[in-house]
Every structure is written in structure tokens, then in C-alpha cells.
Design an enzyme around this catalytic site. Structure first.
Site, PDB file in Angstrom:
ATOM      1  N   TYR A 110       0.801  -1.226   0.000  1.00 23.51           N
ATOM      2  CA  TYR A 110       0.000   0.000   0.000  1.00 23.51           C
ATOM      3  C   TYR A 110       0.835   1.278   0.000  1.00 23.51           C
ATOM      4  O   TYR A 110       0.286   2.374   0.127  1.00 23.51           O
ATOM      5  CB  TYR A 110      -0.953   0.008   1.196  1.00 23.51           C
ATOM      6  CG  TYR A 110      -2.153  -0.912   1.030  1.00 23.51           C
ATOM      7  CD1 TYR A 110      -2.092  -2.025   0.202  1.00 23.51           C
ATOM      8  CD2 TYR A 110      -3.333  -0.665   1.697  1.00 23.51           C
ATOM      9  CE1 TYR A 110      -3.182  -2.869   0.046  1.00 23.51           C
ATOM     10  CE2 TYR A 110      -4.426  -1.498   1.556  1.00 23.51           C
ATOM     11  CZ  TYR A 110      -4.334  -2.598   0.729  1.00 23.51           C
ATOM     12  OH  TYR A 110      -5.420  -3.429   0.589  1.00 23.51           O
ATOM     13  N   LYS A 125       2.931 -14.918   4.593  1.00 23.21           N
ATOM     14  CA  LYS A 125       3.160 -15.908   3.536  1.00 23.21           C
ATOM     15  C   LYS A 125       4.678 -16.039   3.376  1.00 23.21           C
ATOM     16  O   LYS A 125       5.243 -15.865   2.279  1.00 23.21           O
ATOM     17  CB  LYS A 125       2.478 -15.437   2.240  1.00 23.21           C
ATOM     18  CG  LYS A 125       2.418 -16.477   1.142  1.00 23.21           C
ATOM     19  CD  LYS A 125       1.418 -17.573   1.394  1.00 23.21           C
ATOM     20  CE  LYS A 125       1.438 -18.588   0.263  1.00 23.21           C
ATOM     21  NZ  LYS A 125       0.606 -19.763   0.508  1.00 23.21           N
ATOM     22  N   ASP A 158      -3.266 -17.924   3.225  1.00 26.45           N
ATOM     23  CA  ASP A 158      -4.298 -18.719   2.545  1.00 26.45           C
ATOM     24  C   ASP A 158      -5.001 -19.643   3.550  1.00 26.45           C
ATOM     25  O   ASP A 158      -6.231 -19.773   3.548  1.00 26.45           O
ATOM     26  CB  ASP A 158      -3.710 -19.507   1.364  1.00 26.45           C
ATOM     27  CG  ASP A 158      -2.389 -20.189   1.694  1.00 26.45           C
ATOM     28  OD1 ASP A 158      -1.749 -19.820   2.700  1.00 26.45           O
ATOM     29  OD2 ASP A 158      -2.008 -21.128   0.966  1.00 26.45           O
ATOM     30  N   ASP A 213      -6.427  -6.118   5.410  1.00 27.67           N
ATOM     31  CA  ASP A 213      -7.556  -5.506   4.717  1.00 27.67           C
ATOM     32  C   ASP A 213      -8.546  -6.593   4.295  1.00 27.67           C
ATOM     33  O   ASP A 213      -9.765  -6.494   4.521  1.00 27.67           O
ATOM     34  CB  ASP A 213      -7.005  -4.751   3.486  1.00 27.67           C
ATOM     35  CG  ASP A 213      -7.980  -3.743   2.918  1.00 27.67           C
ATOM     36  OD1 ASP A 213      -9.094  -3.629   3.441  1.00 27.67           O
ATOM     37  OD2 ASP A 213      -7.613  -3.073   1.932  1.00 27.67           O
ATOM     38  N   ASP A 217     -12.356  -7.851   6.191  1.00 24.88           N
ATOM     39  CA  ASP A 217     -13.642  -7.821   5.478  1.00 24.88           C
ATOM     40  C   ASP A 217     -14.325  -9.183   5.570  1.00 24.88           C
ATOM     41  O   ASP A 217     -15.552  -9.271   5.727  1.00 24.88           O
ATOM     42  CB  ASP A 217     -13.440  -7.451   4.003  1.00 24.88           C
ATOM     43  CG  ASP A 217     -13.452  -5.936   3.775  1.00 24.88           C
ATOM     44  OD1 ASP A 217     -12.998  -5.204   4.672  1.00 24.88           O
ATOM     45  OD2 ASP A 217     -13.912  -5.485   2.707  1.00 24.88           O
TER      46      ASP A 217
END
Ligand code: GGG
Length: 346
Positions: free
Chosen positions: A135, A183, A216, A240, A244
Site C-alpha cells: 500500500y 506468507k 491462505d 484488509d 472484510d
């Protein structure tokens, strides 16, 4: 009180209010009304940012808005609607605001609320690093015109400060476990650094259980059994997305609050975006923004009493079946009517 009988001067509590785009202009005034009921001493200062602001002033985040945000210390941001294609001179105002204010830890709780879609027992907190990762906005299209490149930056400093805040908060609010999400098997230099530094910080908090998941697998468990989680500590992009997903278990994005904390700074905002499809219809759900204000009261102004008044009023309204249309269609209330019901209950 001074010995001469005059009141010692106390710095006023100030809030910089930035509605932004779309439904931000509906949910933010509703939440400000609620704030004024429980903490009338807070001074409200309004400012502009967003896509509409860019079209008007040529910048999505005017310097005057940044100055006001800094001088207030506390900010309430609604939502913004950045275009999904490159626009010369445009940058995401909310991403820039979080980074410039060094509001480095974004707290996104999901707790059960009495609405049909909420999963009973869900109670987790995503702590998302807020100032770096993909970001940072260092993106380019290569000369061939067909290759897009984005830089992902993870630093020891930013990881350490967000990890420390996550663990300190876990201790303070009585949470028992932190799950570090990354990850690192595919990205050992960036996610690997985040993992290493987060685990170093974890060693200072032996009273808190620590585990780790690849992002994941973390997404799989978020869908399958969110009760696996207590606190999730992760980077900007993963946080983020996972928050959600978590919001769906809380009953929907219309109910999902957040606050971003930094040193002497707090930036409250609903997790949802500007929802251009429903903007201007007066049907948006202001709950997430009201609960974000409650987080500001609790975590920044140390006003747990006022925060609890807002939270209880929201619970009682939802428990009585007072819903906006995103929660339940039959007999749905508009934004203003729902806000009045909350204010009646304060
Ligand atoms: N309230 C958070 C919000 O506006 N979310 C949408 C978002 O992150 N937008 C980024 C952007 O459009 O610049």
C-alpha cells in the site's frame, strides 16, 4: 482548581471530521450526532478529502486537511472512492492519511451483534499494519505497457511497533492468543521479516499464546471456523482482506468499525467503502461509523463510559429489530430514522 479559585485550563478534545465520498457524507454526520450526545465537550472541525475533493481542488488530500488532522489528533474519516485506473496526480487519500499521520496499527474487531447474519460467538480482533506493504503506492507500468509492477515494503521498525501494540492491547483487554498471519514460505525477505520480528516481540509476552498461519490457510479458517481466532496480527493487504471476511461473520460490513492508532494520533473509520450504488438514497447503515466513534472514545480519549453508552444503544436497537436495509429488508429504517432510534436509547 488553582488556589486562586480559577479552573486549571484543560486542552479541549478536538475531532477532525472528513466525510469523504459516497455514503461517507451520510454515515459520518449520523455518528457525529451520536458523539455529541455522549461527549458534547468534543469540538468538531470539518475537512475535505476524496475523489470529489480531487475533482474540485486538484488534490485528494489538501494540505489544510492534513494540518487540521494533525492539530486535532483525533480524526473521523468516512469513506473514499478511488478510481480503479491510473489518474495523473491522484492518490488514495485514506492510505496517504494513515501513512502521513503514522496511524500505524489498524484495529478491526468483529464481535457478535444481534442481527440475522451474525455468527454466534464470533469475537476476534484483526490488528493490521497500516503504513507499508503493497500500500505504499510505489507502482509503475513498464515501457512495454503490458507489465505492472508494485513494490512491497516491510520494515523491522513498522513491524515491531504494530506487533508491540497488538500484544500490549491483548494483555490490556484480556485476550489470550495472537495469530501471526503471513506468507513467509513464498516471500521470505518481506513476509519472512514480518514473521521473525513479530515472533521476537511475542517472546516478550509469554502470558499470551502465539501461533502463526499462512494467509491462505488463515482465510480458510476464517470461513470455516472464526472461533479459532482471538487476535490476528498481520500486514496491510492481508489485514484488509481478512477483516472484510471477518465482518461477514459480524453481520455485515455495515456493522464493522475500526480505529487506527499511532503516537498521539487516532483515526476512526468504518471498514466499509463509499458504496456509490446506494449513496444519496438515505438508506446507508451508520452503525459501523458510530461504533468507530466508540472505539475512538475508548482507545484514544480514554472514555470507556461514553463508548459503552454508544455500544449498548446499538445493541439494544438491533436487538429490537431496528435495522437498516443491508441487515434486513422488511420494514427497514433509513439512515436518519435509525440514528434517531440510537439517540433515543443513549
Ligand atoms: N472507510 C474505509 C474506506 O474508505 N475503504 C475503502 C478504501 O479503502 N478505499 C481506498 C480508496 O478508495 O482510496
Amino acid at each position: 482548581m488553582h488556589s486562586n479559585g480559577t479552573q486549571a485550563s484543560v486542552a479541549p478534545l478536538k475531532l477532525c471530521v472528513i466525510p469523504g465520498d459516497g455514503i461517507g457524507a451520510e454515515v459520518v454526520p449520523a455518528a457525529v450526532q451520536v458523539l455529541q450526545q455522549v461527549a458534547p465537550e468534543v469540538e468538531i472541525h470539518s475537512a475535505e478529502a476524496g475523489w470529489a475533493c480531487f475533482q474540485k481542488h486538484g488534490t485528494s488530500l489538501p494540505e489544510s486537511t492534513l494540518e487540521l488532522a494533525r492539530s486535532c489528533g483525533a480524526v473521523l474519516f468516512g469513506a473514499t472512492q478511488s478510481p480503479a485506473y491510473p489518474v495523473e496526480g491522484y492518490f488514495s487519500p485514506i492510505v496517504r492519511l494513515r501513512k502521513t499521520l503514522r496511524a500505524y496499527a489498524n484495529l478491526r474487531p468483529t464481535t457478535w451483534l444481534p442481527v440475522p447474519a451474525a455468527r454466534p460467538g464470533v469475537d476476534l480482533l484483526v490488528v493490521r499494519e497500516n503504513t507499508e506493504d503493497l500500500y505504499i503506492g510505489r507502482e509503475q507500468t513498464r515501457d512495454d505497457g503490458d507489465t505492472g509492477v508494485a513494490e512491497k515494503v516491510i520494515t523491522r521498525e513498522a513491524t515491531e511497533r504494530v506487533a508491540r501494540l497488538a500484544y500490549q492491547l491483548a494483555v490490556r483487554v484480556g485476550r489470550r492468543k495472537v495469530t501471526i498471519v503471513h506468507k513467509a514460505n513464498v516471500l521470505p525477505q518481506s513476509d519472512g521479516l514480518f514473521r521473525r520480528v513479530a515472533l521476537e516481540v511475542a517472546a516478550d509476552f509469554p502470558q499470551i499464546e502465539t501461533d502463526e498461519l499462512f494467509v491462505d490457510t488463515a482465510a480458510y479458517w476464517m470461513v470455516k471456523d472464526p472461533s479459532r481466532y482471538d487476535v490476528i496480527l498481520t500486514m496491510n493487504l492481508y489485514g484488509d482482506i481478512l477483516s472484510d471476511m471477518a465482518a461477514a461473520w459480524g453481520g455485515g460490513l455495515g456493522l464493522a468499525p475500526s480505529v487506527s492508532l499511532g503516537d498521539g494520533i487516532a483515526l476512526a473509520e468504518p471498514v466499509h467503502g463509499s458504496a456509490p450504488d446506494i449513496a444519496g438514497k438515505g438508506i446507508s447503515n451508520p452503525t459501523a461509523t458510530m461504533l468507530s466513534v466508540a472505539m475512538l472514545l475508548r482507545h484514544y480519549w480514554d472514555r470507556a463510559d461514553a463508548a459503552a453508552r454508544i455500544e449498548h444503544a446499538v445493541h439494544r436497537a438491533l436487538d429490537s429489530g431496528e435495522y437498516t436495509i443491508d441487515i434486513y429488508t422488511d420494514g427497514a429504517l433509513g439512515t436518519n430514522e435509525f440514528t434517531s432510534r440510537i439517540i433515543d436509547r443513549l
